[in-house]
Write an enzyme that holds these catalytic residues in place. Structure first.
Site, PDB file in Angstrom:
ATOM      1  N   ASP A 155      -8.719  -2.933  -4.127  1.00  0.00           N
ATOM      2  CA  ASP A 155      -9.410  -3.034  -2.840  1.00  0.00           C
ATOM      3  C   ASP A 155     -10.218  -1.755  -2.576  1.00  0.00           C
ATOM      4  O   ASP A 155     -11.351  -1.800  -2.100  1.00  0.00           O
ATOM      5  CB  ASP A 155      -8.387  -3.259  -1.713  1.00  0.00           C
TER       6      ASP A 155
ATOM      7  N   HIS B 156      -1.859  -5.525   1.004  1.00  0.00           N
ATOM      8  CA  HIS B 156      -2.836  -6.079   0.055  1.00  0.00           C
ATOM      9  C   HIS B 156      -2.941  -7.581   0.328  1.00  0.00           C
ATOM     10  O   HIS B 156      -2.295  -8.399  -0.311  1.00  0.00           O
ATOM     11  CB  HIS B 156      -2.406  -5.831  -1.391  1.00  0.00           C
TER      12      HIS B 156
END
Ligand code: NAI
Length: 328
Positions: A159, A187
């Protein structure tokens, strides 16, 4: 070259495993001077496929690769492990409830945590990639009472890297010009990619971008939903980029973050930034002398506060569900 480092990869026959193992064996995990011994863990029905991957690893004749063992038993797979990459997980099937997903993964990460507790090397470092990564890492840590909690981490580096790439593209800067970007929280789609402390060639990113709507309506959702966009385009989930991020995560942990920059990682909370102590949440993280620490004392504006709280609330729910299911 010194003694080989033992690296255990679970889910070795999966698509991330295939993208990961060759780069580990060619020195991209720990550097070109560190020999590695690989231990692959798979479920029994995938052991044959893992053997095929091991044959290909042999066929590369990598000078750094001193041996490969294949296991379907966690206790053997984690014996003497220095770096544990927990990639294999139970994916969410059609119509699967969250409780079922957490139960299935609790059945994987609980025993793996116990096996790490039983047999890992003193310096073991654990990265959980398999989803739900933060909660799986938390489950594993709960089953490893003798291993310091800060050795269990969850991957949000993909990410982070996605966010760096998006900001670089928007500002016309190189990725190496971007610093101090943070992924906060889980996440998952609730993650918060935060530009409020980020810089582009030393100038605050928000000044360079100068477009609040882009940050809120384009940047944040693009990063948070990138996994789905990859599936839509590729017909399969992120694999090479996920493997790359796993290498980045471990290499940064061992070799350190650059001065004036940090990375993002799911690490055990010490209560900083209002994140309940003990949760494994993504934070801005500095790596120094082989240890990770949360960047202290950043100012959190109201927008960031709400986004962090929302993602952390999801982590609390997952943790409470795992407890209610008796998985820890
Ligand atoms: P995949 O389905 O291709 O491979 C998973 C492998 O894990 C399979 O070979 C399976 O047999 C194995 N496995 C299942 N249970 C196991 C167990 N108990 N022990 C050992 N191996 C086991 O999946 P892929 O694409 O490689 O992804 C792996 C995981 O990584 C998924 O949970 C995925 O959601 C997650 N992921 C996480 C990302 C992150 O940024 N944290 C990014 C991309 C994927």
């Amino acid at each position: 070259a010194g003694a080989p480092v033992t690296v255990t990869v679970t889910g070795a026959a999966g698509q991330i495993g295939y993208a990961l193992l060759f780069r580990i064996a060619s020195g991209h995990l720990l550097g070109p001077d560190v020999p590695v011994r690989l231990r692959l863990l798979e479920v029994p029905q995938a052991v044959k496929a893992a053997e095929g991957t091991a044959m290909e690893l042999d066929d590369c004749a990598f000078p750094l690769l001193t041996g490969i063992d294949i296991h379907d038993d966690a206790t053997a797979a984690f014996d003497g492990v220095n770096v544990a990459l927990l990639v294999g997980a139970r994916p969410r099937g059609a119509g699967m409830e969250r409780g079922d997903l957490l139960s299935a993964n609790g059945g994987i990460f609980g025993p793996q945590g116990a096996a790490i507790n039983a047999g890992a090397a003193q310096d073991v470092r654990v990265l959980v990639v398999g989803n739900p990564a933060n909660t799986n890492a938390w489950i594993a840590a709960q089953h490893a009472p003798d291993v310091p909690k800060d050795r269990f981490t969850a991957m949000t580096r993909l990410d982070h890297n996605r966010a760096v790439a998006q900001l670089a593209a928007r500002t016309g800067a190189g990725v190496e010009d971007i610093a101090r970007l943070t992924i906060w929280g889980n996440h998952s789609a609730t993650q918060y990619p935060d530009l409020s402390h980020a810089t582009v060639r030393g100038t605050p990113a928000l000044e360079v971008v100068d477009d609040e709507a882009w940050v809120r309506d384009t940047f944040i959702p693009t990063v948070a939903k990138r996994g789905a966009a990859i599936i839509e385009a590729r017909g399969a989930s992120s694999a090479a980029s996920a493997a790359n991020a796993a290498l980045d995560h471990v290499r940064t942990w061992v070799t350190g973050t650059p001065a004036d920059d940090w990375t993002s990682a799911g690490v055990v909370s010490d209560g900083s930034y209002g994140v309940p102590e003990g949760l494994i949440s993504s934070f801005p993280v500095i790596a120094r002398d082989g240890e990770l620490s949360i960047v202290p004392d950043l100012e959190i504006d109201d927008f960031s506060r709400a986004r962090i709280d929302a993602s952390v609330a999801e982590l609390v729910e997952e943790r409470d569900a795992v407890r209610a299911l008796g998985l820890v």
